[in-house]
Design a protein around this motif. Structure first.
Motif, short mmCIF file in Angstrom:
data_model
loop_
_atom_site.label_atom_id
_atom_site.label_comp_id
_atom_site.label_asym_id
_atom_site.label_seq_id
_atom_site.Cartn_x
_atom_site.Cartn_y
_atom_site.Cartn_z
N GLN A 69 50.76 -45.95 -58.70
CA GLN A 69 51.95 -45.12 -58.50
C GLN A 69 51.78 -44.35 -57.21
N ASP A 71 53.65 -40.94 -54.83
CA ASP A 71 54.64 -39.94 -54.45
C ASP A 71 54.41 -39.65 -52.98
N LEU A 85 55.95 -46.96 -60.10
CA LEU A 85 57.00 -46.18 -59.42
C LEU A 85 56.53 -45.67 -58.05
N TYR A 87 57.96 -43.07 -55.27
CA TYR A 87 58.95 -42.01 -55.14
C TYR A 87 58.85 -41.43 -53.74
N HIS A 89 60.07 -38.55 -51.52
CA HIS A 89 60.60 -37.19 -51.67
C HIS A 89 61.10 -36.62 -50.35
N LYS A 102 59.26 -50.11 -59.19
CA LYS A 102 60.47 -49.28 -59.20
C LYS A 102 60.43 -48.37 -57.98
N GLN A 104 62.33 -44.85 -56.13
CA GLN A 104 63.23 -43.71 -56.18
C GLN A 104 63.18 -43.04 -54.82
N GLU A 106 64.96 -39.96 -52.41
CA GLU A 106 65.86 -38.82 -52.29
C GLU A 106 66.74 -39.02 -51.05
#
Length: 137
Positions: A69, A71, A85, A87, A89, A102, A104, A106
């Motif tokens: 994963q 971030d 995932l 992500y 940000h 996956k 995501q 912003e």
């Protein structure tokens, strides 16, 4: 005093460890971690983790990232491969291709590259590399 059953303070097989590269630190070379890793400084090299990877707002990675994963809040120039995932940000900037189970993103994040998504995308990428290496031998 020195019992063979006692654990040392450093256990390389432990998955519950965390590593942090602080702001103001620059590392040139590849990093590999079994536990979580956070980069708030600069890494000029590839990063491979078996857990969660975090690139802080001041973090900069010039190289490929591979992990379970991730971030991302800082800047990455290179390919990102995340099994689960990914992500992106805030004011993240990613310049390179993404392979993720996956994704995501912003609205304020910047991403320039190709995106490949799906549950088994990381496994497919590794399989393609292995096939290409076998053909080239």
């Amino acid at each position: 005093m020195f019992n063979s059953k006692s654990k040392t303070s450093f256990d390389a097989t432990s998955a519950n460890t965390s590593t942090m590269i602080g702001a103001g630190t620059t590392i040139t070379g590849d990093l590999e971690s079994n536990g979580d890793i956070r980069i708030d400084g600069i890494l000029k090299g590839n990063l491979k983790g078996k857990a969660k990877i975090i690139i802080g707002t001041d973090g900069l990675v010039e190289g490929d990232i591979e992990g379970l994963q991730a971030d991302i809040m800082g800047h990455v120039t290179g390919t990102i491969k995340v099994q689960e995932l990914l992500y992106l940000h805030g004011k993240t900037e990613v310049h390179g291709d993404i392979y993720a189970g996956k994704l995501q993103i912003e609205p304020t994040a910047v991403f320039n590259g190709k995106c490949h998504m799906g549950a088994n995308i990381a496994n497919i990428v590794e399989l393609k590399k292995e096939v290409a290496a076998a053909v080239n031998q």
